[in-house]
Design a protein around this motif. Sequence first.
Motif, PDB file in Angstrom:
ATOM      1  N   SER A 182      -9.687  12.603  -5.582  1.00  0.00           N
ATOM      2  CA  SER A 182     -10.316  11.333  -6.167  1.00  0.00           C
ATOM      3  C   SER A 182      -9.081  10.335  -6.418  1.00  0.00           C
ATOM      4  CB  SER A 182     -10.687  11.946  -7.623  1.00  0.00           C
ATOM      5  OG  SER A 182      -9.698  12.628  -8.239  1.00  0.00           O
ATOM      6  N   ALA A 183      -8.021  10.913  -6.929  1.00  0.00           N
ATOM      7  CA  ALA A 183      -6.788   9.777  -6.963  1.00  0.00           C
ATOM      8  C   ALA A 183      -6.437   9.074  -5.671  1.00  0.00           C
ATOM      9  CB  ALA A 183      -5.553  10.487  -7.629  1.00  0.00           C
ATOM     10  N   THR A 184      -6.430   9.859  -4.680  1.00  0.00           N
ATOM     11  CA  THR A 184      -5.836   9.276  -3.363  1.00  0.00           C
ATOM     12  C   THR A 184      -6.885   8.412  -2.744  1.00  0.00           C
ATOM     13  OG1 THR A 184      -4.371  10.878  -2.880  1.00  0.00           O
ATOM     14  CG2 THR A 184      -4.911   9.817  -0.942  1.00  0.00           C
ATOM     15  N   GLN A 185      -8.262   8.770  -2.772  1.00  0.00           N
ATOM     16  CA  GLN A 185      -9.214   8.117  -2.131  1.00  0.00           C
ATOM     17  C   GLN A 185      -9.580   6.791  -2.917  1.00  0.00           C
ATOM     18  OE1 GLN A 185     -12.613  10.331  -1.228  1.00  0.00           O
ATOM     19  NE2 GLN A 185     -11.738  11.232   0.586  1.00  0.00           N
ATOM     20  N   TYR A 186      -9.627   6.858  -4.138  1.00  0.00           N
ATOM     21  CA  TYR A 186      -9.894   5.641  -4.963  1.00  0.00           C
ATOM     22  C   TYR A 186      -8.728   4.781  -5.012  1.00  0.00           C
ATOM     23  CZ  TYR A 186     -12.276   3.065  -8.638  1.00  0.00           C
ATOM     24  OH  TYR A 186     -13.060   2.010  -9.004  1.00  0.00           O
ATOM     25  N   ALA A 187      -7.611   5.078  -4.903  1.00  0.00           N
ATOM     26  CA  ALA A 187      -6.456   4.339  -4.587  1.00  0.00           C
ATOM     27  C   ALA A 187      -6.487   3.488  -3.630  1.00  0.00           C
ATOM     28  CB  ALA A 187      -5.116   4.991  -4.813  1.00  0.00           C
ATOM     29  N   LEU A 188      -7.055   4.130  -2.298  1.00  0.00           N
ATOM     30  CA  LEU A 188      -7.200   3.351  -1.256  1.00  0.00           C
ATOM     31  C   LEU A 188      -8.153   2.547  -1.217  1.00  0.00           C
ATOM     32  CD1 LEU A 188      -6.856   3.139   2.239  1.00  0.00           C
ATOM     33  CD2 LEU A 188      -8.629   4.937   2.190  1.00  0.00           C
TER      34      LEU A 188
END
Length: 461
Positions: free
Chosen positions: A400-406
């Motif tokens: 969740s954190a990495t993909q949403y940051a992308l």
Amino acid sequence: MPIALKNQTMTESTQTNSSSSSADVVIKSKRSWAQAIKVYAQPASLRMLALGFSAGLPLLLVIGTLSFWLREAGIDRSTIGFLSWVGLAYAFKWVWSPLVDRLPLPIATRLLGRRRSWLLFSQLLVAAGLLAMSFMDPQQALQPLVICAVLVAFGSATQDIALDAYRIESAKVDDQAALAATYQTGYRLAMIWAGAGVLWVAAKVQGEAQGYVVQAWHVAYTVMAASMLVGMITVLFSPEPEARPMPAARNAAEWIQGALISPFADFIKRYRWQALLLLALIGLYRVSDVVMGNMANPFYVDMGYTKEEVAAVTKMFGVIMTLLGGFVGGVMAVRWGVMRVLMLGAILSAGTNLLFAWLATRGHDVSALIWVVSADNLAGGIASAAFIAYLSGLTNVQYSATQYALFSSMMLLAPKWLGGYSGMFVDAYGYEAFFQTTALMGFPVLLLIALASRVKMGSSH
């Protein structure tokens, strides 16, 4: 955690089982208006209101409001435009998002949990940077002020990473639109406080004095630093989302694979060639708003609006229309589906830029300013609530954190880069042509939304 649309009458809800990482897909009919509105009273929604305020506070203070301060201090428009590149920190936050997703903070993670420890750490960075800015004068030394602004932007971007993951993990997919709406309401209220509020504080400190008074800005930014306490207190009294097991890494290569490569590979695997279409939509959806916003405050100064006038208009009418836009956008997304509201938001966002072009022909006209600011905030609230819900639906909860940051980084990369040249464009062609051009930037987005609406959302296994 995808949101899939089927004939605009059914939603595919992927709800994560609390005892495993598998997902059960349930087809539900659309909620009634009463059921859709009731979601806003849930504790998770109310927490998002306060945390959204904490997230929205720093952005204008290092870009928008800062540009008002710099222009009043006599800094030229081209320099102000290029200094908007401080905001590129938000566009590159995906670079360190895997650390926020996976790396524990000493002591803090053990006491608060993975998400809340990163939230509190980033909020402290923002508060420290704003407090340091409050001691500086751009007329005397611009570089130290810019360095502190970069620190604030870095802390703010880190807070966004942790908060987006916290929000996505705090509720099932059916409630993400409501959480997005309350988050966005808090976010935009904070932007009004960091825009109108800081101008109001500076005007009160300045009193009857004419021209540039640096002490007024010093006090205003100190107040803004103290305002970060809203988010800090909320973090301390909020529950940590249920911890999701992370695969153990036996060596550095496995950690890099799990933290850096897998989140991006997962997105490509789920959408294949259509991932390019989705990334194009994400990257261009807010281009007209973001590029235009770089010159909004210099425009107010150059048109002769005082700090008191800008603060009064944005505080009174901006707050009302922001609340209305965020609420209406969230309810419409739950009721009608995200894609329809996404299209409406794109049309409204481009259209309100044409209103600014009209305002540029009016001279010093406070009544016209009221109408334009009201329309802009209403459109922004609707568009943002739908867009955040859409991004949340694309995210696999496992990353969740990495993909949403992308996704949110892609949203800002092209607009922030283009926005750096906004001052040069205004110097060459004037404000009216600038606002017209930014409106035209938004129309290709309509085609992208139409194409993206045909994409079947991938499973968030």
